[in-house]
Design a protein around this motif. Structure first.
Motif, PDB file in Angstrom:
ATOM      1  N   ARG A 131       0.838  -1.207   0.000  1.00 59.96           N
ATOM      2  CA  ARG A 131       0.000   0.000   0.000  1.00 59.96           C
ATOM      3  C   ARG A 131       0.873   1.258   0.000  1.00 59.96           C
ATOM      4  O   ARG A 131       0.631   2.205  -0.754  1.00 59.96           O
ATOM      5  N   ARG A 183       2.293   1.884  -3.349  1.00 56.57           N
ATOM      6  CA  ARG A 183       1.308   2.471  -4.272  1.00 56.57           C
ATOM      7  C   ARG A 183       1.070   3.941  -3.967  1.00 56.57           C
ATOM      8  O   ARG A 183       0.789   4.743  -4.859  1.00 56.57           O
ATOM      9  N   LEU A 240      -6.804   5.845  -3.209  1.00 55.16           N
ATOM     10  CA  LEU A 240      -6.367   4.948  -2.153  1.00 55.16           C
ATOM     11  C   LEU A 240      -5.966   5.870  -1.003  1.00 55.16           C
ATOM     12  O   LEU A 240      -5.151   6.778  -1.190  1.00 55.16           O
ATOM     13  N   THR A 292      -1.956   6.209   4.796  1.00 55.05           N
ATOM     14  CA  THR A 292      -1.954   5.424   6.036  1.00 55.05           C
ATOM     15  C   THR A 292      -1.263   6.196   7.145  1.00 55.05           C
ATOM     16  O   THR A 292      -0.162   6.713   6.938  1.00 55.05           O
TER      17      THR A 292
END
Ligand SMILES: Nc1ncnc2c1ncn2[C@@H]1O[C@H](COP(=O)(O)OP(=O)(O)OP(=O)(O)O)[C@@H](O)[C@H]1O
Ligand SMILES: [Mg+2]
Length: 501
Positions: free
Chosen positions: A79, A82, A379, A382
């Motif tokens: 992730r 990306r 997306l 995080t």
């Protein structure tokens, strides 16, 4: 330009421009789609920019903000790749824990008088007539310098009002003993709900929610709301009170590079569920006006239509996670959510909302001139903190390092209405001084027309002036300075919350 990286797709990154952080926001989506993680991401982002945040933690999972993430799993590493976050590394945030019940954090308290009759009536689910009686009771206390700090004070004032309903009615407007009795029952229920822990001193000072740590990061205040959420009235009124206090106390500011503070309102539907129209209108008003004080409010909820349209229209920064369009209501919510976004000709929003994966979202933020950017499917980035709960030991450690613990962890019970009324009653039965005589001793008390002697005796003690002075002297700086101040604040609040004063 200071900003928070929200997420990206192959072509475009979406950032939240901190200059427009006070233009409010919304995080919405079905259960398990990534709302809490998005909330942590934003809170952490603001904190890094030096902006203090306040958030209510309904499930305990936001406490993870206080801990650094573990080493990234394979999935997370993919992730991060990306997202292009080559420099991502686990990092904790400065967090202070609060808890109305004092268990999972420092106790948060407000005085009965700060809360005021309107909000208190809402918590106690009083009707209009009963609310009117509450207002009279507050005025009587105000006028006579009796402090309403905790629920004991309110109980004492109610007992007093019941006893002297006739005299008070003559002077302040009709109060019936039935209404007083109904309020007394509501008060009992409030106490059974554990709300007595919340009312009292030391009362929360907003400055303590607006701190930075030594490295200049904004402190994130996390209110443990797992138990509180079971009492939706108390929960929503408390947050509303906090918001309105911020509004009252902060000065107007011009355009800022970063907001002064950001406030996250989780389970936002609780604020609006069966709220009377007048209250909704006031919330809408506070949300609209608080922007000019540099405070951003971010609502989190499952459905965007949990928040009334007038408020939704003011939420400039949007992160919309997946919605499941099963029921007609869901379909309506999907449609409503889709319609509120700034159009992107390359994206079918209605279709996208139903197909987003966990940690994906439709996002639109305010850009130059406060114009919403075309909605993007991204997306979501995080956070560097832990995603998930913390242990009791971890919580204890954070709490022990807190800069404000010493100030709030011990309750204070100073002399207020309860003690004063009890003392008056005791004094009266001991000396059995005829009330009229007490009035004559003083210069001005005799002319208080509609007042019965008993009332005068109990309230004024040995004379109105002396009674007031005695109170002032005993209750020292805060009261002396803010007695009038609090009345004014309540006056403004009264206008904000449609009080009848
Ligand atoms: N941006 C993200 N980065 C990494 N993992 C994520 C992200 N968003 C969501 N996840 C994963 O999805 C899980 C569920 O997300 P989250 O707890 O935020 O859902 P939620 O919408 O808050 O659910 P609920 O309605 O139950 O509170 C997280 O525990 C995490 O593992
Ligand atoms: Mg959640």
């Amino acid at each position: 330009m200071a900003s928070i990286f929200v997420g990206r797709n192959d072509d475009t990154a979406v950032d939240l421009d901190a200059r427009y952080g006070n233009r409010h926001g919304m995080i919405a989506g079905a259960t398990g789609t990534g709302k809490s993680v998005s909330l942590m991401l934003l809170a952490e982002g603001f904190s890094r920019l030096g902006v203090p945040c306040f958030l209510a933690d309904a499930k305990g999972d936001l406490a993870g903000l206080s801990q650094a993430a573990g080493a990234p799993s394979e999935k997370l590493a993919a992730r991060l790749a990306r997202l292009g976050l080559a420099d991502w590394k686990p990092q904790a945030n400065p967090v202070v824990f609060w808890d109305i019940y004092g268990k999972s954090g420092h106790p948060v308290r407000a005085t009965v008088s700060e809360m005021g009759p309107t909000l208190l009536s809402r918590i106690m689910e009083l009707n209009d007539t009963q609310e009117g009686v509450m207002e009279v009771i507050f005025r009587v206390a105000d006028d006579e310098g009796l402090l309403l700090l905790d629920l004991g004070d309110l109980r004492a004032m109610l007992g007093f009002a019941a006893e002297h309903a006739k005299d008070i009615s003559a002077r302040y407007g009709l109060i019936s003993t039935q209404s007083v009795a109904a309020i007394q029952r509501a008060l009992l229920k409030l106490e059974q709900d554990g709300a007595d822990a919340f009312f009292g001193e030391p009362a929360l000072e907003l400055a303590d929610l607006m701190r930075q740590d030594m490295s200049g990061r904004g402190v994130i205040s996390v209110l443990a709301a797992d138990a509180l959420i079971m009492k939706p009235r108390l929960y929503s009124t408390f947050l509303l009170w906090l918001l309105s206090e911020l509004f009252e106390q902060l000065p107007e500011v011009g355009d800022l590079d970063v907001p002064k503070m950001v406030f996250f309102f989780d389970e936002a539907h609780l604020l609006f569920d069966d709220a009377p129209p007048a209250l909704r209108q006031r919330v809408e008003q506070v949300v609209r006006l608080i922007r000019s004080k540099g405070v951003g409010v971010y609502f989190c909820s499952q459905n965007p239509d949990d928040v009334p349209g007038e408020i939704l229209g003011q939420l400039g920064n949007r992160v919309q996670h997946a919605l499941r369009a099963f029921t007609p209501r869901d379909q309506k919510a999907v449609k409503a959510a889709a319609e509120t976004f700034a159009r992107n000709p390359k994206l079918d929003v209605t279709e996208a909302i139903g197909t987003l994966g966990t940690g994906e979202a439709l996002a639109s933020t305010l850009g130059d001139g406060g114009v919403p950017s075309p909605v993007q499917k991204v997306l979501v980035s995080t956070p560097t903190c832990r995603i998930g709960a913390i242990t009791d030991d971890e919580r204890r450690t954070i709490r022990s390092r807190s800069p404000v613990g010493g100030k709030y962890d011990t309750a204070i019970d100073r002399e207020s209405a309860e003690e004063r009324l009890a003392a008056r009653a005791a004094e009266k039965s001991a000396t059995d001084t005829p009330p009229a005589k007490a009035g004559r001793k003083d210069d001005g008390a005799g002319d208080t027309g509609g007042w019965g002697g008993v009332v005068r005796d109990a309230v004024f003690g040995t004379g109105r002036r002396q009674g007031m002075i005695e109170t002032m002297a005993k209750s020292m700086v805060r009261t002396a300075g803010s007695q009038a101040g609090q009345r004014i604040v309540r006056g403004i609040l009264g206008s904000i919350f449609g009080g009848k004063r």
